[in-house]
Design an enzyme around this catalytic site. Structure first.
Site, PDB file in Angstrom:
ATOM      1  N   ASP A   1       0.834  -1.205   0.000  1.00  0.00           N
ATOM      2  CA  ASP A   1       0.000   0.000   0.000  1.00  0.00           C
ATOM      3  C   ASP A   1       0.874   1.263   0.000  1.00  0.00           C
ATOM      4  O   ASP A   1       0.407   2.354   0.327  1.00  0.00           O
ATOM      5  CB  ASP A   1      -1.017  -0.001   1.159  1.00  0.00           C
ATOM      6  CG  ASP A   1      -0.406  -0.167   2.544  1.00  0.00           C
ATOM      7  OD1 ASP A   1       0.739  -0.625   2.657  1.00  0.00           O
ATOM      8  OD2 ASP A   1      -1.090   0.166   3.526  1.00  0.00           O
TER       9      ASP A   1
ATOM     10  N   HIS B   1       7.633  -0.728  10.103  1.00  0.00           N
ATOM     11  CA  HIS B   1       6.973  -2.040  10.077  1.00  0.00           C
ATOM     12  C   HIS B   1       7.388  -2.903   8.876  1.00  0.00           C
ATOM     13  O   HIS B   1       7.814  -4.038   9.020  1.00  0.00           O
ATOM     14  CB  HIS B   1       5.451  -1.844   9.994  1.00  0.00           C
ATOM     15  CG  HIS B   1       4.858  -1.064  11.119  1.00  0.00           C
ATOM     16  ND1 HIS B   1       4.653  -1.588  12.365  1.00  0.00           N
ATOM     17  CD2 HIS B   1       4.411   0.218  11.179  1.00  0.00           C
ATOM     18  CE1 HIS B   1       4.095  -0.680  13.161  1.00  0.00           C
ATOM     19  NE2 HIS B   1       3.944   0.424  12.460  1.00  0.00           N
TER      20      HIS B   1
END
Ligand code: BDR
Ligand code: CA
Length: 316
Positions: free
Chosen positions: A11, A245
């Site tokens: 994303d 992350h």
């Protein structure tokens, strides 16, 4: 060295871009294609951001496939832009290298399904965002669950607080039904979630050292990361560090020895305020819980060292 054939689904926000540079600098990975999905931003931005990373890295050999712009079974909620900016890259997308290619006309889910079937037992799919494209690929061809080599997801917060809601991690929260479909398929899902990503704090001093090693990747990161750092300060009270992350998942692919993994049954909630919560269900309270390999511990300093060596070509 046998290189792992991987499709990266993303994303394409700020930490995704860092992860893409990390992957592009890692010979262990043979990147077959990059697929976009909504999540940190709208899917068109996500596609453009991937193309910008590839332009910066000079990698026109890697094809980009546009994926889903909304969750599989619910309406798209407006993207907030709080952590990644309205363009997904901290509002500086127009200052970054201009994409010199466009995405393929083949949709992401079709590419994923066809590529897995073309090389049975060979293909890893690594998802850095909501897993909608993978759920759609399963819908196109359920046999891929038998033929994929590995499915590695950035998702879940097992028995710890979430980051999208008090109980749900953002990628699972953004499309809980897809997370449930993908975790419930017959392949063995590997989860790199907040249990390990929040153990690694990338400090401002580290970022400064990284960006002092001037190259195309660090120039890109130097432009995009200030927005992310400000967001961590104002939303998480983290004044001196951020979580990267998605780079953690890339570290797991290339150096799994830095992680401790436990197999456990996982149940993904889709209902109301619990949507996107991933629960450890050791006693199989729910009949549709499925066993996943969950990263539960990480050597965080080693991940940061590896990231710095590859992206900054430096010793940190
Ligand atoms: C995940 O959510 C996205 O915001 C990040 O890019 C990462 O993939 C962390 O929960
Ligand atoms: Ca992501």
């Amino acid at each position: 060295m046998k290189r792992e054939k991987v499709i990266i689904d993303t994303d394409a926000g700020i930490d995704d871009a860092m992860a893409l540079f990390f992957a592009l600098e890692s010979e262990e990975l043979d990147i077959l294609g990059i697929t976009s999905v909504f999540g940190n931003t709208y899917v068109k931005n996500s596609t453009r951001n991937i193309l910008a990373v590839l332009a910066a890295a000079g990698r026109q050999d890697i094809q980009v496939y546009e994926g889903s712009g909304s969750p599989i079974a619910r309406a798209l909620a407006p993207r907030s832009g709080a952590f990644h900016g309205d363009d997904g890259l901290g509002g500086v997308a127009d200052q970054l290298p201009r994409p010199y290619a466009t995405a393929s006309s083949i949709p992401a889910a079709q590419f994923i399904a066809e590529r897995i079937m073309a090389e049975p037992g060979e293909i890893t799919v690594a998802c850095l965002g909501p897993v909608t494209n993978l759920a759609l690929a399963l819908r196109l061809n359920p046999d891929i669950a038998e033929y994929a080599q590995r499915i590695v997801l950035l998702g879940g917060a097992i028995a710890i607080p979430g980051n999208a809601t008090p109980i749900a991690e953002a990628n699972f929260f953004n499309d809980p039904e897809s997370a449930k479909i993908v975790c419930g398929a017959s392949w063995n899902v590997e989860l790199v979630g907040l249990n390990v990503t929040t153990r690694i704090e990338m400090t401002a001093a580290y970022v400064e050292r990284l960006c002092s090693k001037k190259n195309k990747a660090t120039d890109f990161i130097a432009k995009t990361i200030p927005f992310y750092q400000r967001a961590y300060a104002s939303h998480h009270g983290m004044l001196d560090s951020v979580y990267c992350h998605d780079a953690t998942l890339i570290a797991y692919l290339i150096e799994p020895r830095l992680f401790r993994v436990e197999k456990m049954p996982i149940h993904v909630q889709t209902e109301a305020s619990a949507a996107g919560m991933a629960i450890r269900d050791d006693k199989h309270y729910w009949s549709d819980s499925s066993v996943a390999s969950v990263c539960v511990e990480v050597s965080g300093d080693s991940v940061l060292t590896l990231f710095g060596q590859r992206v900054g070509r430096m010793n940190v």
